[in-house]
Write an enzyme that holds these catalytic residues in place. Structure first.
Site, PDB file in Angstrom:
ATOM      1  N   LYS A 200       0.836  -1.201   0.000  1.00  0.00           N
ATOM      2  CA  LYS A 200       0.000   0.000   0.000  1.00  0.00           C
ATOM      3  C   LYS A 200       0.875   1.258   0.000  1.00  0.00           C
ATOM      4  CE  LYS A 200      -3.489   2.170   2.948  1.00  0.00           C
ATOM      5  NZ  LYS A 200      -4.385   1.983   4.085  1.00  0.00           N
ATOM      6  N   GLU A 206      10.510  -4.692   4.532  1.00  0.00           N
ATOM      7  CA  GLU A 206      10.598  -6.083   4.078  1.00  0.00           C
ATOM      8  C   GLU A 206      10.294  -6.179   2.586  1.00  0.00           C
ATOM      9  OE1 GLU A 206       9.006  -4.994   6.703  1.00  0.00           O
ATOM     10  OE2 GLU A 206       9.172  -6.369   8.404  1.00  0.00           O
ATOM     11  N   GLY A 261      -4.808  -2.045   5.342  1.00  0.00           N
ATOM     12  CA  GLY A 261      -3.963  -3.162   4.899  1.00  0.00           C
ATOM     13  C   GLY A 261      -4.620  -4.516   5.123  1.00  0.00           C
ATOM     14  N   ARG A 262      -5.087  -4.761   6.345  1.00  0.00           N
ATOM     15  CA  ARG A 262      -5.640  -6.097   6.660  1.00  0.00           C
ATOM     16  C   ARG A 262      -7.028  -6.309   6.072  1.00  0.00           C
ATOM     17  NH1 ARG A 262      -4.635  -2.888  10.753  1.00  0.00           N
ATOM     18  NH2 ARG A 262      -6.220  -2.192  12.218  1.00  0.00           N
ATOM     19  N   GLU A 347      -4.664  -7.068  15.453  1.00  0.00           N
ATOM     20  CA  GLU A 347      -4.166  -5.748  15.059  1.00  0.00           C
ATOM     21  C   GLU A 347      -5.304  -4.726  15.114  1.00  0.00           C
ATOM     22  OE1 GLU A 347      -0.619  -5.235  12.206  1.00  0.00           O
ATOM     23  OE2 GLU A 347      -2.338  -4.771  10.964  1.00  0.00           O
ATOM     24  N   HIS A 378      -4.009 -33.692  18.392  1.00  0.00           N
ATOM     25  CA  HIS A 378      -2.877 -34.474  18.878  1.00  0.00           C
ATOM     26  C   HIS A 378      -1.780 -33.587  19.443  1.00  0.00           C
ATOM     27  CE1 HIS A 378      -4.504 -38.195  17.097  1.00  0.00           C
ATOM     28  NE2 HIS A 378      -5.079 -37.302  16.295  1.00  0.00           N
ATOM     29  N   LYS A 506       9.390  -0.899  14.340  1.00  0.00           N
ATOM     30  CA  LYS A 506      10.000  -0.455  13.072  1.00  0.00           C
ATOM     31  C   LYS A 506      11.007   0.663  13.340  1.00  0.00           C
ATOM     32  CE  LYS A 506       6.072  -1.212   9.962  1.00  0.00           C
ATOM     33  NZ  LYS A 506       5.122  -0.538   9.086  1.00  0.00           N
TER      34      LYS A 506
HETATM   35  C1  G6Q Z   1      -2.422  -3.890   8.129  1.00  0.00           C
HETATM   36  C2  G6Q Z   1      -1.182  -3.251   8.493  1.00  0.00           C
HETATM   37  C3  G6Q Z   1       0.068  -3.936   8.007  1.00  0.00           C
HETATM   38  C4  G6Q Z   1       0.394  -3.660   6.543  1.00  0.00           C
HETATM   39  C5  G6Q Z   1       1.822  -4.092   6.274  1.00  0.00           C
HETATM   40  C6  G6Q Z   1       2.209  -3.890   4.841  1.00  0.00           C
HETATM   41  O1  G6Q Z   1      -3.510  -3.482   8.376  1.00  0.00           O
HETATM   42  O2  G6Q Z   1      -1.241  -1.933   8.152  1.00  0.00           O
HETATM   43  O3  G6Q Z   1       0.044  -5.328   8.182  1.00  0.00           O
HETATM   44  O4  G6Q Z   1      -0.507  -4.297   5.700  1.00  0.00           O
HETATM   45  O5  G6Q Z   1       2.697  -3.401   7.131  1.00  0.00           O
HETATM   46  O6  G6Q Z   1       2.095  -2.547   4.497  1.00  0.00           O
HETATM   47  P1  G6Q Z   1       2.234  -2.087   3.009  1.00  0.00           P
HETATM   48  O7  G6Q Z   1       1.125  -2.689   2.238  1.00  0.00           O
HETATM   49  O8  G6Q Z   1       2.164  -0.588   3.040  1.00  0.00           O
HETATM   50  O9  G6Q Z   1       3.565  -2.585   2.535  1.00  0.00           O
END
Ligand code: G6Q
Length: 540
Positions: A200, A206, A261-262, A347, A378, A506
Site C-alpha cells: 500500500k 521487508e 492493509g488487513r 491488530e 494431537h 520499526k
Molecule cells: C495492516 C497493516 C500492516 C500492513 C503491512 C504492509 O492493516 O497496516 O500489516 O498491511 O505493514 O504494508 P504495506 O502494504 O504498506 O507494505
C-alpha cells in the site's frame, strides 16, 4: 466504564447450570440458537446463553449505537479518526451499481475501473497474450508483500486450491529473512516469472528489500532494464515510489487510503488471487463478501451472524474473562485461517486506548490462535479439555469435500463434531468408573486414576459449517469475521482501523541497524541491547 451490571447478574444466575442442561430442558435449542444463511450454517447453541442474555447483549449493542456505526462505516464516514480516513473496503465488493460519495467524489467508478484492469490483466496472463520479455508465457507468480499485503491473498489462494489455474504457480514472499525469497527464487525461471510488488505504502522495509533482491536476481539473468516492464507489476497507492522502483504506470494497480492493509485482499492487493484462480472466481469471492455485507447492514441483530458472533465473543471476554479464542478449521485447505485472523482481529482490537484517547478499564481484543483439525487434537487439545483456563473454540467445517475420499472426510467431520460435544459434555466421575470397570481396571487403582480421567466439560464453542469451500462461501466467511471484529471494536469503543502499536518496533529496528553499521561499539542503549548489537558487529 462499561455498563454491564445487568449482564453480570444474568451471568451469576446462569452459572449454576451445566451447558448440557440447556439442551435437556429445550430440545429445540439447536434450532433456536443457529442461523442458516445460504451455504453457511452458524451454530452458537453451545454457549452459556439464553434469550434474556441475548436480549441484554442486543441492548448493550444498541447502547453503543451499533446500527448507526455500521451505517457510518458503509457510507464512508471517516471513522478511522486517528488517521482521518474512511473505512470502505466494503466498496471494493459493492455490486449495487449506486454511487458512494467520499469527500464529494463517487468512489465507485474508480473501484470498477481497477477491477476491470485486474480482469483484463488476469485474462491476458492466462491466455498467454501477456508474455515475458523473451516471448514466453508466464508460469510463475511471486507476490512480494507483508502483513495485510500478504496474509489474506496467501490464505485465500491456498484455501481455493481446487480453483487454481492449470499452468500457473503462485508463491508468496514476505519475510525480511532472505531464506524466504531465496527459496522461492530457486524455483523460478526469470523468463516465465511475474513479480507482484504488493505494498500500500511502497515503503515497507521487508517488501522493498525483497523486491530489490528479486529485481537484482532478474537482471542478473536478463540484463535489460526494459524487460522489467514485462515481469514486475505494483499493487499500491504510491505511484511515485513505484515509478522510482522502475515499474511503469501501466503496470500499476491502484487502491486508496480508505482500504486498510488487513482489509485489502478485495482490492488490487488481490491480484495474486485473481491470477491464481481466475477473475470470475475472484469476483465470486467478492460477491460472497457482498452478500454478507448486506446481511450485516440490513438484518436485525437477532438474526445477524456477525453481530451475534461478536456479542458472544464480548460475553466471553468481558463477563467470563476468557482472553483467548481458538480457531480450529477442520479443513486442511483452511489451515492458514488462524494466521490471517490473528492479524485481522489482534491488530484491529488490541488497543488499550479508546476512541476518546482514554485508557480503558476493561479488557479489549483477545488472543486468536489455532491450527487445523485433526492435527491440533494431537497437540494442544489436552489444554482445551483439561487446562486451567477456559478457551472458547470456534470450529469451521466443510460439508462437501472436493475430493472423493469420503472415508477421510467422514472421519474428519466426526472428529470435529465430537470435539465440540466433548468440550461441552465432558466426562463425569460416574462414566469414568463405568469405563474403567469395563476395561477390567484393578479395583484398588480406580480411585487414584479417576481425577485424571474426569473432564469437567462446560466449555463453550461455535461451529461454522460451509456447504462447500467455494470462492463465494469463502468470501462470505471472511466478511463475517471482518464484521465481527468491527462490532467488537464498537462494543469496546476502540479504533479497529489503525495500528500504531506496529510502529515502535520499526523505529527501533532502524536505530539498531544504524548502530550495527557504525564503526564504534555502541553505547546508546541498555547493557543487554548494547551487548547484543556489539556481538553482532563482530560478524559484519
Ligand atoms: C495492516 C497493516 C500492516 C500492513 C503491512 C504492509 O492493516 O497496516 O500489516 O498491511 O505493514 O504494508 P504495506 O502494504 O504498506 O507494505
Amino acid at each position: 466504564m462499561m455498563n454491564i451490571e445487568k449482564l453480570k447478574a444474568y451471568q451469576e444466575k446462569i452459572k449454576q447450570y451445566n451447558l448440557i442442561d440447556f439442551f435437556s430442558k429445550d430440545t429445540e435449542r439447536a434450532n433456536r440458537y443457529s442461523i442458516q444463511l445460504e451455504d453457511i450454517y452458524f451454530d452458537y447453541s453451545k454457549n452459556y446463553l439464553n434469550k434474556d442474555i441475548l436480549n441484554e447483549l442486543f441492548d448493550y449493542a444498541n447502547s453503543c449505537n451499533l446500527q448507526e456505526k455500521i451505517e457510518a462505516m458503509f457510507t464512508g464516514e471517516k471513522i478511522n479518526k486517528t488517521e482521518n480516513r474512511a473505512v470502505l473496503h466494503t466498496a471494493l465488493r459493492n455490486f449495487a451499481n449506486k454511487p458512494l460519495f467520499l469527500d464529494g467524489e463517487d468512489v465507485m467508478p474508480k473501484v470498477r475501473e481497477v477491477r476491470e484492469k485486474i480482469k483484463t490483466f488476469t485474462n491476458a496472463v492466462h491466455s498467454g497474450e501477456w508474455k515475458g520479455s523473451t516471448g514466453k508465457r508466464i508460469e510463475t507468480i511471486v507476490n512480494i508483500g507483508i502483513g495485510g499485503s500478504h496474509l489474506g491473498p496467501a490464505f485465500v489462494t491456498n484455501a481455493l486450491y481446487y480453483y487454481n489455474q492449470d499452468g500457473i504457480k503462485v508463491y508468496f514472499a514476505s519475510n525480511i529473512d532472505a531464506d524466504d525469497i531465496l527459496q522461492i527464487l530457486a524455483k523460478c525461471n526469470p523468463e516465465t516469472t511475474l513479480f507482484l510488488i504488493a505494498s500500500k505504502t511502497f515503503t515497507t522495509l521487508e517488501t522493498i528489500t525483497n523486491a530489490n533482491t528479486a529485481k537484482r536476481w532478474f537482471l542478473n539473468s536478463i540484463s535489460d532494464e526494459k524487460a522489467i516492464a514485462k515481469h514486475f507489476v505494483a499493487l499500491s497507492t504510491n505511484e511515485k515510489a513505484c515509478l522510482e522502483f522502475g515499474i511503469p504506470p501501466q503496470n500499476m494497480f491502484e487502491f486508496w487510503d480508505w482500504v486498510g492493509g488487513r482489509y485489502s485482499l478485495w482490492s488490487a492487493i488481490g491480484l495474486s488471487i485473481s491470477l491464481a484462480i481466475g477473475f470470475d472466481n475472484f469476483e465470486d469471492l467478492l460477491k460472497g463478501a457482498y452478500e454478507i455485507d448486506r446481511h450485516f447492514r440490513y438484518t436485525p441483530f437477532e438474526l445477524n451472524i456477525p453481530v451475534i458472533y461478536a456479542l458472544i465473543g464480548f460475553w466471553n471476554r468481558n463477563l467470563w474473562g476468557y482472553n483467548s479464542n481458538a480457531i480450529i478449521p477442520y479443513s486442511h485447505l483452511l489451515s492458514d485461517f488462524p494466521l490471517y485472523l490473528q492479524q485481522l482481529d489482534m491488530e484491529s482490537n488490541g488497543k488499550y486506548v479508546d476512541l476518546n484517547g482514554n485508557i480503558v478499564d476493561y479488557p479489549t481484543g483477545q488472543i486468536i490462535w489455532g491450527e487445523s483439525g485433526t492435527n491440533s487434537q494431537h497437540s494442544f487439545f489436552q489444554y482445551l479439555h483439561q487446562g486451567t483456563d477456559v478457551i472458547p473454540v470456534d470450529f469451521i467445517g466443510v460439508l462437501q469435500p472436493q475430493h472423493n475420499e469420503m472415508l477421510h472426510h467422514q472421519w474428519l467431520l466426526s472428529n470435529m463434531i465430537a470435539q465440540s460435544e466433548a468440550l461441552m459434555v465432558g466426562k463425569s466421575r460416574k462414566e469414568v468408573i463405568k469405563e474403567l470397570k469395563i476395561a477390567n481396571y484393578p479395583d484398588d487403582e480406580i480411585e487414584s486414576i479417576i481425577p485424571h480421567k474426569v473432564f469437567v466439560g462446560n466449555r463453550p464453542s461455535n461451529i461454522f459449517m460451509l456447504k462447500k469451500l467455494t470462492p463465494k462461501t469463502l468470501g462470505m466467511l471472511l466478511s463475517i469475521f471482518e464484521h465481527k471484529v468491527f462490532v467488537q471494536g464498537v462494543l469496546w469503543n476502540v479504533n479497529s482501523f489503525d495500528q500504531w502499536g506496529v510502529e515502535l518496533g520499526k523505529q527501533l529496528a532502524k536505530q539498531i541497524f544504524k548502530d550495527l553499521n557504525s564503526k564504534e561499539p555502541t553505547n546508546n542503549h541498555d547493557s543487554s541491547t548494547n551487548k547484543l548489537i556489539n556481538m553482532l558487529k563482530t560478524l559484519f
